[in-house]
Scaffold this active site. Structure first.
Site, PDB file in Angstrom:
ATOM      1  N   ASP A  40       0.718  -1.099   0.092  1.00  9.70           N
ATOM      2  CA  ASP A  40       0.089  -0.129   0.053  1.00  9.70           C
ATOM      3  C   ASP A  40       0.995   1.289  -0.014  1.00  9.70           C
ATOM      4  OD1 ASP A  40      -2.130   2.109   0.795  1.00  9.70           O
ATOM      5  OD2 ASP A  40      -3.148   0.350   1.034  1.00  9.70           O
ATOM      6  N   TYR A 160     -13.799   7.406 -11.887  1.00  8.03           N
ATOM      7  CA  TYR A 160     -13.943   5.990 -11.071  1.00  8.03           C
ATOM      8  C   TYR A 160     -14.603   4.785 -11.816  1.00  8.03           C
ATOM      9  CZ  TYR A 160     -14.221   2.380  -7.561  1.00  8.03           C
ATOM     10  OH  TYR A 160     -14.435   1.172  -6.738  1.00  8.03           O
TER      11      TYR A 160
END
Length: 253
Positions: A40, A160
Site C-alpha cells: 500500500d 472511477y
C-alpha cells in the site's frame, strides 16, 4: 474442501492492504492457509495492518507500493516474490476514487488522469510485473477488483466508473492472453461497501443502496472476501475472463 485449507501453501500478493477490503482479503486468505504480502502507499498503515494480522498467528507481511510509480511497482513485486519464494496469486485491489460528487463538467482533467493512472495503468503494470512468477507457479491466478458502477452507470463518479469499466475489459483481454500459461484472470465487482474509504459517500446514498438491494442491508468487507478466495483457489481453475458482481442484488446483469 475445508475453508481453512482452501489456499494452503499459496503465495499471494494483495495491493491496497492497509485497510478496508484489502485488509479483509489478507486476513481471509491467510486464514485459508496462504502466505500473504500486502502492499500500500500508506506505508505506516500497511505495516500496522500486517502486524495486527501477524499477531493473530497469520503469515502476513507488508510492503510499500505506489501504483503511480513503475519503479515502486517493480521493487514491490520483486521483494514480495523473494519474500514468499514465488507467487501463486495477485489481487489488484488498490484504487482511488477522489472524483466522487463532481459532475462531468466539474471534474478536473488532472483528477481524471490520476484516477486512470492508478486504477487502470497500475493494475496493468502490477499484473505485468507479476507474470514471470505467476507463470512459474503453474497455477497462477489474478483477481482484479472492479466495481458494479460501470454495470449501471453511476452518476457524478465518471473517472472511477470509467476506470473500473476498463478493469473489466482488461480482465477479459488478459484472460485471453494468459490462458495458455495456465493463469486465470477474473474480476470481482462489489457494490458500495461500508468501509473507511467510502465514508465520504452521503448517508442517504448508503441507505438508498440498502433499500434497492435484493438483500436489504449494508455491504461489509467480509461480504466480498469469499468471492476473492474462490477466484484464487482451485475451485475456479476452469473459470477465467469473468466478472462476478458481489452487491447483494443491487445490479443483476
Amino acid at each position: 474442501m475445508n475453508p481453512t485449507s482452501l489456499l494452503q501453501g499459496r503465495r499471494v500478493l494483495i495491493t491496497g492492504g492497509a485497510r478496508g477490503l484489502g485488509h479483509a482479503f489478507a486476513e481471509a486468505a491467510a486464514r485459508a492457509g496462504a502466505r500473504v504480502v500486502i502492499a500500500d502507499i500508506l506505508v505506516e498503515r500497511v505495516q500496522q495492518s500486517a502486524a495486527e494480522l501477524a499477531a493473530q498467528g497469520l503469515d502476513v507481511s507488508g510492503l510499500p507500493l505506489d501504483l503511480a510509480d513503475p519503479v515502486s511497482i517493480e521493487r514491490c513485486v520483486a521483494t514480495a516474490v523473494e519474500r514468499l519464494g514465488g507467487l501463486d496469486g495477485l489481487v489488484n485491489n488498490a484504487s482511488i476514487t477522489n472524483s466522487g460528487g463532481k459532475s462531468c463538467e466539474e471534474l478536473e482533467i488532472e483528477m481524471f488522469d490520476r484516477v486512470l493512472q492508478v486504477n487502470v495503468r497500475g493494475t496493468w503494470l502490477m499484473t505485468r510485473a507479476c507474470l514471470p512468477a505467476l507463470r512459474q507457479s503453474g497455477r497462477g491466478a489474478v483477481v482484479n477488483l472492479a466495481s458494479d458502477t460501470p454495470l449501471w452507470g453511476a452518476p457524478n463518479l465518471l473517472a472511477y466508473t470509467a476506470s473500473k469499466g476498463a478493469v473489466i475489459a482488461m480482465t477479459r483481454s488478459l484472460a485471453r492472453e494468459l490462458g495458455s500459461d495456465g493463469i486465470t484472470v477474473n474480476a470481482i465487482a462489489p457494490g458500495l461497501v461500508e468501509v473507511e474509504a467510502t465514508q465520504y459517500v452521503p448517508a442517504a446514498r448508503h441507505q438508498l443502496y440498502r433499500e434497492q438491494r435484493a438483500l436489504q442491508r449494508g455491504q461489509v468487507a467480509d461480504d466480498v472476501s469469499g468471492a476473492v478466495l474462490f477466484a484464487l483457489s482451485d475451485l475456479s481453475r476452469f473459470i477465467t475472463g469473468q466478472t462476478l458482481p458481489v452487491n447483494g442484488g443491487f445490479v443483476m446483469p
